[in-house]
Write a protein that holds these residues in place. Sequence first.
Motif, PDB file in Angstrom:
ATOM      1  N   ALA A 192      36.773  35.029  36.702  1.00 23.45           N
ATOM      2  CA  ALA A 192      35.420  34.819  36.325  1.00 23.45           C
ATOM      3  C   ALA A 192      35.002  36.135  35.277  1.00 23.45           C
ATOM      4  CB  ALA A 192      34.274  34.892  37.203  1.00 23.45           C
ATOM      5  N   TYR A 193      35.598  37.292  35.512  1.00 27.52           N
ATOM      6  CA  TYR A 193      35.113  38.164  34.523  1.00 27.52           C
ATOM      7  C   TYR A 193      35.954  38.290  33.292  1.00 27.52           C
ATOM      8  CZ  TYR A 193      35.117  43.131  33.114  1.00 27.52           C
ATOM      9  OH  TYR A 193      34.883  44.345  32.110  1.00 27.52           O
ATOM     10  N   VAL A 194      37.434  37.817  33.627  1.00 23.84           N
ATOM     11  CA  VAL A 194      38.092  37.738  32.307  1.00 23.84           C
ATOM     12  C   VAL A 194      37.628  36.647  31.508  1.00 23.84           C
ATOM     13  CG1 VAL A 194      40.540  36.982  31.649  1.00 23.84           C
ATOM     14  CG2 VAL A 194      40.177  38.844  33.340  1.00 23.84           C
ATOM     15  N   SER A 195      37.122  35.307  32.018  1.00 21.83           N
ATOM     16  CA  SER A 195      36.611  34.219  31.483  1.00 21.83           C
ATOM     17  C   SER A 195      35.254  34.776  30.772  1.00 21.83           C
ATOM     18  CB  SER A 195      36.052  33.268  32.600  1.00 21.83           C
ATOM     19  OG  SER A 195      37.395  32.878  32.990  1.00 21.83           O
ATOM     20  N   ASN A 248      35.161  28.008  32.499  1.00 22.23           N
ATOM     21  CA  ASN A 248      35.730  28.712  33.523  1.00 22.23           C
ATOM     22  C   ASN A 248      35.137  29.932  34.235  1.00 22.23           C
ATOM     23  OD1 ASN A 248      38.192  27.189  33.081  1.00 22.23           O
ATOM     24  ND2 ASN A 248      39.279  28.607  31.942  1.00 22.23           N
ATOM     25  N   LEU A 249      34.271  30.656  33.584  1.00 23.04           N
ATOM     26  CA  LEU A 249      33.464  31.411  34.270  1.00 23.04           C
ATOM     27  C   LEU A 249      32.461  30.887  35.093  1.00 23.04           C
ATOM     28  CD1 LEU A 249      31.754  34.258  34.332  1.00 23.04           C
ATOM     29  CD2 LEU A 249      30.485  33.346  32.358  1.00 23.04           C
ATOM     30  N   LYS A 250      31.848  29.681  35.111  1.00 20.17           N
ATOM     31  CA  LYS A 250      31.136  29.216  35.885  1.00 20.17           C
ATOM     32  C   LYS A 250      31.692  28.581  37.153  1.00 20.17           C
ATOM     33  CE  LYS A 250      27.820  27.836  32.293  1.00 20.17           C
ATOM     34  NZ  LYS A 250      27.509  26.622  31.543  1.00 20.17           N
ATOM     35  N   SER A 303      22.365  33.464  35.863  1.00 21.22           N
ATOM     36  CA  SER A 303      22.334  34.182  34.466  1.00 21.22           C
ATOM     37  C   SER A 303      23.563  33.411  33.680  1.00 21.22           C
ATOM     38  CB  SER A 303      22.842  35.575  34.494  1.00 21.22           C
ATOM     39  OG  SER A 303      21.828  36.257  35.282  1.00 21.22           O
ATOM     40  N   ALA A 304      24.810  33.245  34.135  1.00 18.27           N
ATOM     41  CA  ALA A 304      25.648  32.389  33.533  1.00 18.27           C
ATOM     42  C   ALA A 304      25.198  31.199  33.117  1.00 18.27           C
ATOM     43  CB  ALA A 304      26.853  32.213  34.422  1.00 18.27           C
TER      44      ALA A 304
END
Length: 191
Positions: A72-75, A83-85, A152-153
């Motif tokens: 998630a952090y790298v995304s 990908n983050l979500k 937030s995302a």
Amino acid sequence: MNPEIQAEQRRVNPLKFMLILLIVSIVMMFAAFTSAYIVRREEGNWLEFDLPSVLLINTIVLILSSIFMQWAYVSAKKDNLKNLKIALLLTIVAGTAFLVGQWQGWGELVQNNVYFGGSTSNPSGSFLYVLTGVHAFHLITGLIFLIIVVISALKYKVHSRNLTRIELCTIYWHFLGALWIYLYVFLVLNH
């Protein structure tokens, strides 16, 4: 380089500083718990029982959750919001699965007549409940923080130019994973 810019670059984010203080206090608390465990075990009257088998599975689940959190952090750094979500949701699922596993472990302890308190309890069981229960409490706080980051995302407030929330969440989540690995190894070696 401008001295004011250099000073600004050296400043630690106040939220990160607060998180570091929180982590230090949690480390001190668990150091006290595990030290007390060793001292009390040496005094005798220590009930021997098998650790719940789910603790190993929970360790693997929590390691996976840290992998998801790092993804998630790298995304977020790469502005890959899809990908983050996905990674954040997988982290929440794995964290929740860990808590369900802890609940099952406590149920296994009760089935084996290992209780937290009461006339039939023993300090060895009480320590196990405290160590795993206090860690579970901190994991719940991590899940709450994760949910805030997910919200937030979803509002597109987590991305490469706004990483503070996810960075703090990632640090805390990895800390919880490392703390659990320490507790698991400690319990296996000292139980």
